[in-house]
Design a protein around this motif. Structure first.
Motif, PDB file in Angstrom:
ATOM      1  N   ARG A  85       8.597  -1.126   4.135  1.00  0.00           N
ATOM      2  CA  ARG A  85       7.248  -1.554   4.483  1.00  0.00           C
ATOM      3  C   ARG A  85       6.245  -0.404   4.397  1.00  0.00           C
ATOM      4  N   GLU A  90      -3.435  -3.326  12.904  1.00  0.00           N
ATOM      5  CA  GLU A  90      -3.493  -3.697  14.319  1.00  0.00           C
ATOM      6  C   GLU A  90      -2.812  -2.617  15.147  1.00  0.00           C
ATOM      7  N   ARG A 143       2.768  -1.174   3.239  1.00  0.00           N
ATOM      8  CA  ARG A 143       1.998  -2.197   3.939  1.00  0.00           C
ATOM      9  C   ARG A 143       0.927  -1.544   4.803  1.00  0.00           C
ATOM     10  N   GLU A 165       8.095  -5.036  11.324  1.00  0.00           N
ATOM     11  CA  GLU A 165       6.751  -4.654  10.890  1.00  0.00           C
ATOM     12  C   GLU A 165       6.638  -3.143  10.724  1.00  0.00           C
ATOM     13  N   CYS A 185       0.433  -1.243  14.129  1.00  0.00           N
ATOM     14  CA  CYS A 185       1.383  -2.195  13.567  1.00  0.00           C
ATOM     15  C   CYS A 185       0.628  -3.119  12.620  1.00  0.00           C
ATOM     16  N   GLU A 186       1.326  -4.132  12.089  1.00  0.00           N
ATOM     17  CA  GLU A 186       0.704  -4.993  11.085  1.00  0.00           C
ATOM     18  C   GLU A 186      -0.049  -6.182  11.670  1.00  0.00           C
ATOM     19  N   THR A 187       0.442  -6.741  12.770  1.00  0.00           N
ATOM     20  CA  THR A 187      -0.148  -7.975  13.292  1.00  0.00           C
ATOM     21  C   THR A 187      -0.530  -7.854  14.760  1.00  0.00           C
ATOM     22  N   ASP A 188      -1.510  -8.658  15.159  1.00  0.00           N
ATOM     23  CA  ASP A 188      -1.943  -8.680  16.551  1.00  0.00           C
ATOM     24  C   ASP A 188      -0.847  -9.242  17.454  1.00  0.00           C
ATOM     25  N   PHE A 189      -0.013 -10.122  16.889  1.00  0.00           N
ATOM     26  CA  PHE A 189       1.090 -10.700  17.656  1.00  0.00           C
ATOM     27  C   PHE A 189       2.013  -9.592  18.173  1.00  0.00           C
ATOM     28  N   THR A 246      11.085  -5.543  15.136  1.00  0.00           N
ATOM     29  CA  THR A 246      10.005  -6.460  14.763  1.00  0.00           C
ATOM     30  C   THR A 246       9.929  -6.742  13.273  1.00  0.00           C
TER      31      THR A 246
END
Length: 330
Positions: free
Chosen positions: A51, A58, A54, A133, A77-81, A131
């Motif tokens: 990754r 976030e 990528r 990510e 990280c990649e996502t808000d989740f 994760t």
């Protein structure tokens, strides 16, 4: 061999990895927990490598202080989740706590710190394995001063730290200044600390803007004197639109073009240099007042500057340093 659900739960608790990842790792190692942990860690390294290209846009930004020292850590990280995941936030806080305890000065120092018997970077790689990510330490900032304060904005995307020149400053006062930095995003403590390149650039912009305004005023005055509304001919698009609407004749449009060209050339070649400098310097002063922390309007009382607010709380109190990290502005 069959893998028991108890061992899967135990490995999941120890690593935070998914149930199937834990089951597969235990099956591969014949139930050896330590070996399974290593497999999961290696998987994290593999995911991290995969990754690498990528974007980690976030993340979580946190700040903390101890006497004389304050720091901010941004773990991305990649996502808000994932950013809102408790494990991710806990890792961010653990890294921050280790950095503050060690009074770390640089991002590289933070990455090399020991955290639970392994380096910070290795802990991040482990979290990547959980994760899937990309993650990275996106920023690290610190301040050393007789008094320090910090502020974490709601949502953990923005944090600030400030240093003040006197020991024992009321924490509430320090927090007010940290909140000011968060809200108003100053570029420097005071005008003496603004980078010369930035001041020069702002001055050049101010000079050019002032010249453009003086030329525009002269052009508008000349067109108005000719009996034409300057608002109807301020651009070719407006000219064409106003002709089509019947608000402007072709003859007046051409006349306005000729007047504008001749007036602009004459005015640009005869601008009063000292007046231009005076106006540009006024604009630079305004830039300082808006962007230098000690000169900014205090966010709770526009009648006071930040410097005046600090002086009102304690004589001689000034800000000596500040740092601000905002993931939304990166």
């Amino acid at each position: 061999m069959a893998v028991s659900i108890e061992d899967i739960k135990k490995l999941r608790h120890m690593t935070g990895a998914g149930m199937m990842d834990c089951k597969n790792a235990l099956a591969e190692t014949n139930g050896d927990i330590d070996a399974a942990i290593e497999i999961i860690r290696k998987k994290g390294q593999a995911v991290a490598a995969k990754r690498e290209d990528r974007e980690a846009a976030e993340g979580c930004v946190l700040s903390a202080t101890k006497p004389g020292f304050a720091a901010i850590v941004a773990l991305k990280c990649e996502t808000d989740f994932v950013a809102k995941n408790e494990s991710f936030r806990a890792l961010t806080k653990s890294i921050l706590d280790a950095a503050v305890a060690a009074s770390a000065k640089t991002l590289d120092e933070v990455k090399a710190l020991d955290l639970n018997g392994r380096s910070v970077q290795e802990n991040i790689t482990d979290e990547i394995g959980k994760t899937g990510e990309k993650m990275e330490l996106g920023a690290y900032e610190c301040v050393e001063a007789p008094s320090v304060a910090s502020y974490d904005h709601l949502g953990n995307k923005l944090a600030t730290i400030v240093g003040l020149n006197i020991e024992g400053v009321d924490p509430a006062v320090g927090k007010e200044i940290a909140m000011q930095v968060a809200a108003m995003n100053p570029v420097a403590v005071d005008r003496d600390h603004v980078a010369k390149e930035l001041v020069d650039n702002e001055y050049n912009i101010a000079v050019e803007k002032t010249k453009e305004e003086q030329v525009k005023k002269a052009v508008e005055a000349a067109i108005r004197k000719a009996g034409i509304n300057p608002n109807l001919v301020d651009s070719e698009d407006h000219i064409n639109s106003n002709i089509a609407k019947g608000w402007l004749t072709e003859e007046d449009a051409q006349k306005a073009r000729e007047i504008a060209k001749a007036t602009a050339e004459a005015k640009a070649g005869n601008l009063p240099e000292q007046m231009i400098k005076n106006i540009a310097n006024g604009r630079i002063n305004k830039f300082f007042k808006e962007n230098c922390l000690m000169e900014q309007e205090y966010h709770r009382d526009a009648k006071l500057t930040v410097g005046q607010y600090l002086e009102s709380t304690q004589k001689g109190l000034v800000v000596v340093d500040f740092k601000r990290v905002n993931l939304n502005e990166d």
